[in-house]
Design an enzyme around this catalytic site. Sequence first.
Site, PDB file in Angstrom:
ATOM      1  CB  ALA A  59       5.919   6.092  -2.760  1.00 19.82           C
ATOM      2  N   PRO A 102       0.815  -1.230   0.000  1.00 16.56           N
ATOM      3  CG  PRO A 102      -0.136  -1.146   2.123  1.00 16.56           C
ATOM      4  CD  PRO A 102       0.522  -2.078   1.169  1.00 16.56           C
ATOM      5  CE  LYS A 103       3.491   2.393   4.786  1.00 18.25           C
ATOM      6  NZ  LYS A 103       2.845   3.461   5.581  1.00 18.25           N
ATOM      7  CG  ASP A 104       3.622   0.557  -4.819  1.00 19.09           C
ATOM      8  OD1 ASP A 104       4.716   0.629  -4.235  1.00 19.09           O
ATOM      9  OD2 ASP A 104       3.374  -0.303  -5.681  1.00 19.09           O
TER      10      ASP A 104
END
Length: 401
Positions: A95, A90-92
Amino acid sequence: MPGPSRLYIIGAFFLGVVLTGAWSNRPSKQKIRKRQLERLAQLDSNGDIKEGIEGCIGKTPLIKIKSLSEATGCEILAKAEFLNGAGNSPKDRVALSIIETAEEQGLLTPHSGDTIYEGTVGSTGISLAAICRARGYKAHICMPDDMAVEKSDLLLKLGAEVERVRPAPIVDQKQFVNLARTRAAEHTADLSKSGRGLFADQFETEANWRAHFTGTGPEIYDQTSGCLDAFVSGAGTGGTISGVALFLKQRLPHVQVVLADPPGSGLYNRVKFGVMFDSKEREGTRRRQQVDTIVEGIGINRQTRNFEVGRELIDDAIRVNDDQAKAMARWLVKHDGIFVGSSSAVNCVAATKLAKSLGPGHRIVTLLCDSGVRHLSKFWANTESIEDIESDLDLDEVLNP
């Protein structure tokens, strides 16, 4: 002229006329290419062609975890965030949101030497490193040296500069987040370095929770047609649970938002009692500086802006220990063929506990944050292989090992 010859000549004449017409009306190379480009444009407008690796972020599938659903009588659904296409977590979303926000503000210029600095336990750094490469930036990642080595290895393969430091509390200026902030300022001040340094600041930046408010939350709502009873998620920066809660609660005031939290983290107590203190957090009682667990990516001992923006919308919290997380990871492989990392296992334990407390007939959504591939040297190294299990575990044994 004999009849057959005359017929032959007449037939040949008309055939020549037909062939000449067909040849003159044949599409030119230019026309063929034009049609091909029009077809490609149509495919692109329909979403069949993604614009770079960034186009593979979001719109992840929502899958039913069959074994947990059958065992509880509830429909337990998981948003497969490990299928995001850049950093596979989920950090995509976060970012990309951070980078796009900085670009809009004129803080980043592609291919200028501009470098993004971040302090992270792994996933955000991996997402940043991948997207930085796609957008023409460099990445410098500071991380604790007790994280799974797969993460730093992957960062290096993505071309990021990695600085591993000893775990330390946030008040220490050499703590990995503080160090990243310092390194960004040093870069900007150093005239011998090209470009500028930008501190991503995932714990505090508004771009974090907004990525989930505009992406993850609406996707869950649409994929469930607005029919769900609860959302369960762990929290590190707090952006995911806050962003999703802010979106869902506007449309579904009845939906329960529940935090899944590992041992030693103060967020459980923040939700349950309004304070961060935990007796297990006394100086000298923890195995490591951040949280007392082998779980990576969730759990924290300080308040962040991203968590606080949605804290009042979080209805409850469930504590999940290491043994429960490891047992759930084995369960998911054995019964569903799902191989996940530690934070995903924590989420599934909490979702299952909630399902049992609510009773049959409810629909619960949680997140599968990452694959187990990034956790082989730590979480899975401490987890018994399913081949070593002589008999099937009962789900109650998973929840209470």
